[in-house]
Scaffold this active site. Structure first.
Site, PDB file in Angstrom:
ATOM      1  N   SER A 136      -2.022   2.947 -14.947  1.00 48.54           N
ATOM      2  CA  SER A 136      -2.037   3.862 -13.815  1.00 48.54           C
ATOM      3  C   SER A 136      -1.816   5.259 -14.362  1.00 48.54           C
ATOM      4  O   SER A 136      -0.787   5.522 -14.993  1.00 48.54           O
ATOM      5  CB  SER A 136      -0.920   3.474 -12.839  1.00 48.54           C
ATOM      6  OG  SER A 136      -0.829   4.435 -11.806  1.00 48.54           O
ATOM      7  N   LYS A 162      -6.645   2.970 -13.497  1.00 48.69           N
ATOM      8  CA  LYS A 162      -6.357   3.408 -12.122  1.00 48.69           C
ATOM      9  C   LYS A 162      -5.971   4.873 -12.184  1.00 48.69           C
ATOM     10  O   LYS A 162      -5.161   5.261 -13.013  1.00 48.69           O
ATOM     11  CB  LYS A 162      -5.211   2.564 -11.560  1.00 48.69           C
ATOM     12  CG  LYS A 162      -4.473   3.155 -10.354  1.00 48.69           C
ATOM     13  CD  LYS A 162      -3.537   2.116  -9.757  1.00 48.69           C
ATOM     14  CE  LYS A 162      -2.246   2.718  -9.259  1.00 48.69           C
ATOM     15  NZ  LYS A 162      -1.307   1.688  -8.753  1.00 48.69           N
ATOM     16  N   LYS A 164      -4.718   8.273  -9.817  1.00 48.81           N
ATOM     17  CA  LYS A 164      -4.128   8.683  -8.551  1.00 48.81           C
ATOM     18  C   LYS A 164      -5.045   9.718  -7.913  1.00 48.81           C
ATOM     19  O   LYS A 164      -5.565  10.603  -8.608  1.00 48.81           O
ATOM     20  CB  LYS A 164      -2.749   9.290  -8.802  1.00 48.81           C
ATOM     21  CG  LYS A 164      -1.732   8.288  -9.318  1.00 48.81           C
ATOM     22  CD  LYS A 164      -1.369   7.279  -8.241  1.00 48.81           C
ATOM     23  CE  LYS A 164      -0.200   6.413  -8.671  1.00 48.81           C
ATOM     24  NZ  LYS A 164       0.200   5.478  -7.610  1.00 48.81           N
ATOM     25  N   ASP A 189      -5.798   5.162  -6.435  1.00 50.30           N
ATOM     26  CA  ASP A 189      -4.624   4.921  -5.589  1.00 50.30           C
ATOM     27  C   ASP A 189      -4.229   6.219  -4.895  1.00 50.30           C
ATOM     28  O   ASP A 189      -3.903   7.205  -5.563  1.00 50.30           O
ATOM     29  CB  ASP A 189      -3.466   4.410  -6.472  1.00 50.30           C
ATOM     30  CG  ASP A 189      -2.227   4.025  -5.670  1.00 50.30           C
ATOM     31  OD1 ASP A 189      -2.231   4.166  -4.429  1.00 50.30           O
ATOM     32  OD2 ASP A 189      -1.244   3.569  -6.297  1.00 50.30           O
ATOM     33  N   GLU A 214      -6.643   1.889  -3.359  1.00 47.75           N
ATOM     34  CA  GLU A 214      -5.294   1.416  -3.044  1.00 47.75           C
ATOM     35  C   GLU A 214      -4.624   2.334  -2.033  1.00 47.75           C
ATOM     36  O   GLU A 214      -4.602   3.554  -2.214  1.00 47.75           O
ATOM     37  CB  GLU A 214      -4.489   1.360  -4.354  1.00 47.75           C
ATOM     38  CG  GLU A 214      -3.087   0.779  -4.218  1.00 47.75           C
ATOM     39  CD  GLU A 214      -2.377   0.662  -5.583  1.00 47.75           C
ATOM     40  OE1 GLU A 214      -3.059   0.697  -6.626  1.00 47.75           O
ATOM     41  OE2 GLU A 214      -1.148   0.551  -5.589  1.00 47.75           O
ATOM     42  N   ASP A 239      -0.623  -1.617  -0.883  1.00 50.71           N
ATOM     43  CA  ASP A 239       0.606  -1.528  -1.684  1.00 50.71           C
ATOM     44  C   ASP A 239       1.751  -1.276  -0.699  1.00 50.71           C
ATOM     45  O   ASP A 239       2.402  -2.231  -0.228  1.00 50.71           O
ATOM     46  CB  ASP A 239       0.444  -0.404  -2.730  1.00 50.71           C
ATOM     47  CG  ASP A 239       1.684  -0.142  -3.572  1.00 50.71           C
ATOM     48  OD1 ASP A 239       2.728  -0.770  -3.337  1.00 50.71           O
ATOM     49  OD2 ASP A 239       1.635   0.713  -4.490  1.00 50.71           O
ATOM     50  N   LYS A 263       4.635  -5.978  -5.766  1.00 52.26           N
ATOM     51  CA  LYS A 263       5.719  -5.362  -6.537  1.00 52.26           C
ATOM     52  C   LYS A 263       7.000  -6.082  -6.173  1.00 52.26           C
ATOM     53  O   LYS A 263       7.339  -6.174  -4.981  1.00 52.26           O
ATOM     54  CB  LYS A 263       5.851  -3.870  -6.193  1.00 52.26           C
ATOM     55  CG  LYS A 263       4.718  -3.006  -6.703  1.00 52.26           C
ATOM     56  CD  LYS A 263       4.886  -1.557  -6.289  1.00 52.26           C
ATOM     57  CE  LYS A 263       3.761  -0.701  -6.865  1.00 52.26           C
ATOM     58  NZ  LYS A 263       3.772   0.667  -6.288  1.00 52.26           N
ATOM     59  N   GLY A 291       3.431  -1.536 -10.537  1.00 53.65           N
ATOM     60  CA  GLY A 291       4.547  -1.027 -11.326  1.00 53.65           C
ATOM     61  C   GLY A 291       5.233   0.115 -10.614  1.00 53.65           C
ATOM     62  O   GLY A 291       4.670   0.722  -9.704  1.00 53.65           O
TER      63      GLY A 291
HETATM   64  O1  OSB Z   1       1.710   3.421  -6.005  1.00 58.25           O
HETATM   65  O2  OSB Z   1       1.479   2.050  -7.587  1.00 58.25           O
HETATM   66  C1  OSB Z   1       2.046   3.051  -7.119  1.00 58.25           C
HETATM   67  C2  OSB Z   1       4.453   4.562  -9.685  1.00 58.25           C
HETATM   68  C3  OSB Z   1       5.489   4.939  -8.865  1.00 58.25           C
HETATM   69  C4  OSB Z   1       5.389   4.738  -7.518  1.00 58.25           C
HETATM   70  C5  OSB Z   1       4.239   4.150  -6.980  1.00 58.25           C
HETATM   71  C6  OSB Z   1       3.199   3.743  -7.790  1.00 58.25           C
HETATM   72  C7  OSB Z   1       3.295   3.992  -9.161  1.00 58.25           C
HETATM   73  C8  OSB Z   1       2.241   3.703 -10.102  1.00 58.25           C
HETATM   74  C9  OSB Z   1       2.626   3.550 -11.550  1.00 58.25           C
HETATM   75  O3  OSB Z   1       1.066   3.675  -9.815  1.00 58.25           O
HETATM   76  C10 OSB Z   1       2.682   2.146 -12.005  1.00 58.25           C
HETATM   77  C11 OSB Z   1       3.329   2.068 -13.366  1.00 58.25           C
HETATM   78  O4  OSB Z   1       2.677   2.441 -14.331  1.00 58.25           O
HETATM   79  O5  OSB Z   1       4.506   1.634 -13.450  1.00 58.25           O
HETATM   80 MG    MG Z   2       0.226   2.133  -5.354  1.00 56.50          MG
END
Ligand code: OSB
Ligand code: MG
Length: 377
Positions: A136, A162, A164, A189, A214, A239, A263, A291
């Site tokens: 991510s 992925k 953001k 995402d 996402e 999510d 999660k 994560g």
């Molecule tokens: O939305 O998946 C998410 C990190 C912090 C809060 C929300 C998210 C995320 C990530 C990172 O996308 C996932 C990771 O690399 O731990």
């Molecule tokens: Mg997410």
């Protein structure tokens, strides 16, 4: 019988090697709660995945500490349990705060696996020896920096990327990515950055051949996501909207999404994650493990969870070194050239916390003991 004889909670401060930015903000330093749960000569470890501020959900490092100290830890001693699978029910009276609950519940699972001398993945019924990994990648200061980061992660072997997105950092970014990397497995995402007013704009995502988008809409919504999914070819992955198996049931009934990011913290631990897993298997819904920028202990739990057969898509579980200059466990989590993490074969989470290093990062610590009547019966 599982007997929880002593418990320690501590907060550590752990800087990220690179800031992580989502549509709701930027993180540079993690404040993480760690749980050590002692019983019958073994010790289980848990991590609270609550972030620093209440922008992903209502929970924060601070609210989790409060919930643990004042409500959840006392409930752990209220009634004896035989299995870690019964721990989540001890917290039933407390509404919300799943990440605080999961910190204790996941530690109990690690403890039980260690008491049996088996890997946690096996206690969970996991069948994979290695898990498929994606990354991510947060919002960057420039598109060029994002493209550079993607190139680095692909070279490392990661199986999907992925990124953001948010209004103003979406279509043109995805265009640049597809120009440079036309065939990679790619997804986006939004962390709830859009509304149905953006429907026409979101329909434009279909041209990027994304594996999924996402959580495009409100964090607690299922209805608008359903409306959007009817207009989109790209599958929606939920999510933030999924806090329990019941939410998945509703999402499937409404067709609010077709993939679920699981999660452990967000759903309150393994008991609920396993309910989601069972439902997803019945309904043939693909799962993957998300994560929350976890340290090694939370990361190890994510690996165990990902070993279950329903986790069919590459998750956001990646190498320690992507996040921290030094992780708090040994060995660190590593990803092989094909983008897999080996599921450890040692007891429990299968990684050893580095207590000297953890001590040096600790800013508060509290010990808890059960009431005498718990120990005597
Ligand atoms: O939305 O998946 C998410 C990190 C912090 C809060 C929300 C998210 C995320 C990530 C990172 O996308 C996932 C990771 O690399 O731990
Ligand atoms: Mg997410």
């Amino acid at each position: 019988m599982l007997k929880f004889e002593r418990l320690e909670i501590r907060e550590i401060t752990l800087p990220l090697v690179h800031f992580f930015e989502t549509s709701f903000g930027r993180t540079t330093v993690r404040r993480i709660l760690l749980v050590r749960l002692f019983g019958q000569g073994a010790v289980g470890y848990g991590e609270c995945t609550a972030p620093e501020g209440p922008f992903f959900s209502h929970e924060t490092t601070g609210t989790a500490w409060h919930m643990l100290q004042d409500f959840l830890v006392p409930m752990l001693w209220k009634r004896k349990v035989d299995r870690a699978s019964q721990v989540a029910a001890l917290f039933d009276r407390v509404r919300g705060h799943p990440m605080a609950k999961a910190a204790l519940e996941t530690a109990a699972w690690d403890l039980e696996a260690k008491l049996h001398g088996i890997p946690l993945s096996r206690l969970l019924g996991g069948t994979r020896q290695k898990i498929a990994c994606g990354v991510s990648i947060g919002i960057q200061d420039s598109p060029a920096q994002l493209l550079e980061k993607i190139a680095v992660e692909l070279a490392a072997g990661y199986q999907r990327i992925k990124v953001k997105i948010k209004p103003g950092w979406d279509t043109h970014i995805l265009e640049r990515i597809r120009e440079t990397f036309p065939a990679i497995r790619l997804m986006a995402d939004a962390n709830s950055a859009y509304t149905l007013n953006d429907l026409e704009h979101l329909k434009g995502l279909d041209r990027f051949d994304l594996m999924m988008v996402e959580q495009p809409l409100h964090h607690a919504d299922l209805l608008d996501h359903s409306r959007l999914q009817q207009e989109l070819k790209t599958p929606i992955c939920l999510d933030e909207s999924i806090l329990q198996a019941e939410d998945v049931r509703k999402a499937l009934a409404l067709d609010s999404g077709r993939i679920v990011n699981v999660k452990l913290g967000r759903v309150g631990g393994y008991s609920e994650a396993r309910k989601i897993h069972a439902l997803a298997r019945d309904r043939q819904v693909p799962l993957w493990c998300g994560g929350m920028l976890e340290s090694g202990i939370g990361r190890a739990h994510n690996i165990a969870l990902s070993s279950m057969e329903g986790f069919v898509l590459p998750g956001d579980v990646s190498a320690s070194r992507r996040y921290f200059a030094r992780d708090i466990i040994t060995p660190w989590v590593e990803v092989d050239r094909e983008g897999f993490i080996a599921v450890p074969e040692g007891p429990g989470i299968g990684f050893q916390p580095d207590w000297d290093y953890i001590d040096s990062l600790t800013c508060r610590r509290m010990e808890f003991a059960p009431p005498p009547e718990y120990l005597n019966t």
